[in-house]
Design an enzyme around this catalytic site. Structure first.
Site, short mmCIF file in Angstrom:
data_model
loop_
_atom_site.label_atom_id
_atom_site.label_comp_id
_atom_site.label_asym_id
_atom_site.label_seq_id
_atom_site.Cartn_x
_atom_site.Cartn_y
_atom_site.Cartn_z
N ILE A 73 14.82 3.88 2.74
CA ILE A 73 15.49 2.87 3.65
C ILE A 73 15.78 1.65 2.92
O ILE A 73 14.94 1.09 2.09
CB ILE A 73 14.54 2.58 5.04
CG1 ILE A 73 15.35 1.66 6.04
CG2 ILE A 73 13.51 2.18 4.62
CD1 ILE A 73 14.56 1.66 7.26
N GLU A 107 6.16 6.49 2.03
CA GLU A 107 5.31 5.67 1.18
C GLU A 107 6.23 4.50 0.94
O GLU A 107 7.33 4.49 0.93
CB GLU A 107 5.54 6.34 -0.34
CG GLU A 107 4.41 7.61 -0.23
CD GLU A 107 5.38 8.86 -0.40
OE1 GLU A 107 6.74 8.84 -0.43
OE2 GLU A 107 4.86 10.04 -0.01
N ASN A 112 5.14 -4.77 -1.57
CA ASN A 112 6.61 -4.93 -0.66
C ASN A 112 5.95 -5.33 0.84
O ASN A 112 6.02 -4.77 1.75
CB ASN A 112 7.27 -3.81 -0.71
CG ASN A 112 8.63 -3.89 -0.12
OD1 ASN A 112 8.73 -4.88 0.89
ND2 ASN A 112 9.54 -3.10 -0.01
N TYR A 119 6.68 -1.92 8.82
CA TYR A 119 6.29 -0.58 9.06
C TYR A 119 4.93 -0.78 10.17
O TYR A 119 4.65 0.14 11.27
CB TYR A 119 5.82 0.36 8.11
CG TYR A 119 7.16 0.47 7.16
CD1 TYR A 119 8.29 0.74 7.52
CD2 TYR A 119 6.85 0.37 5.65
CE1 TYR A 119 9.32 1.18 6.85
CE2 TYR A 119 7.93 0.61 4.87
CZ TYR A 119 9.27 0.86 5.52
OH TYR A 119 10.09 1.31 4.60
#
Length: 159
Positions: A73, A107, A112, A119
């Site tokens: 993504i 993953e 990050n 998420y």
């Protein structure tokens, strides 16, 4: 925020998707990897565009046998911090649920923080570490898992 359109990727979009990939990652997927994903059973590449058709970002999702995986993504660096990643992720999770996924995996680089925060907002929780998974620079991956029907985030089963 500009009005946006969600749609599935076609062959004609691959060059633009690959260009975003190259601008987004130190170890990008090859164009051939995207072409393979486009035709792989159970895999979708979602695009987010503006009203003029400019691709703002993409997400690659695989859903097979009750499991989903966010394979990739990215939002073009020129369009980040506008909520576009969230729009893409929400669409991907809804699609995975519609296609029978009861759990979804991904993953992400340990460093990050913006992605990990997004998420977690969507119900993903860490389940393990893959040591030295990423290169350029070498870094661990945090493996995450979500049960989207149990998060309250995915309320609709229509994309």
């Amino acid at each position: 925020m500009t009005d946006t359109i969600l749609r599935l990727c076609t062959e004609a979009d691959l060059d633009a998707v690959y260009a975003i990939e190259q601008r987004s990652f130190s170890t990008p997927w090859s164009r051939e990897s995207f072409a393979s994903a486009l035709h792989a059973v159970g895999t979708e590449i979602w695009l987010l565009t503006d009203e003029q058709g400019t691709i703002l970002g993409f997400g690659c999702l695989m859903t097979i046998a009750g499991e989903g995986e966010v394979l990739n993504i990215a939002v073009d660096p020129a369009y980040r911090r506008k909520g576009y990643g969230e729009i893409l992720l929400s669409a991907m999770l809804t699609s995975a649920v519609n296609r029978g996924a009861e759990e979804i995996f991904l993953e992400v680089r340990a460093s990050n923080t913006p992605a990990r925060t997004l998420y977690e907002k969507y119900g993903f929780a860490p389940i393990g570490i893959r040591k030295k998974y990423y290169t350029n620079p070498t870094e661990d991956a945090v493996c995450m898992r979500c049960e989207p029907r149990n998060t309250g985030i995915i309320r609709s089963t229509s994309c």
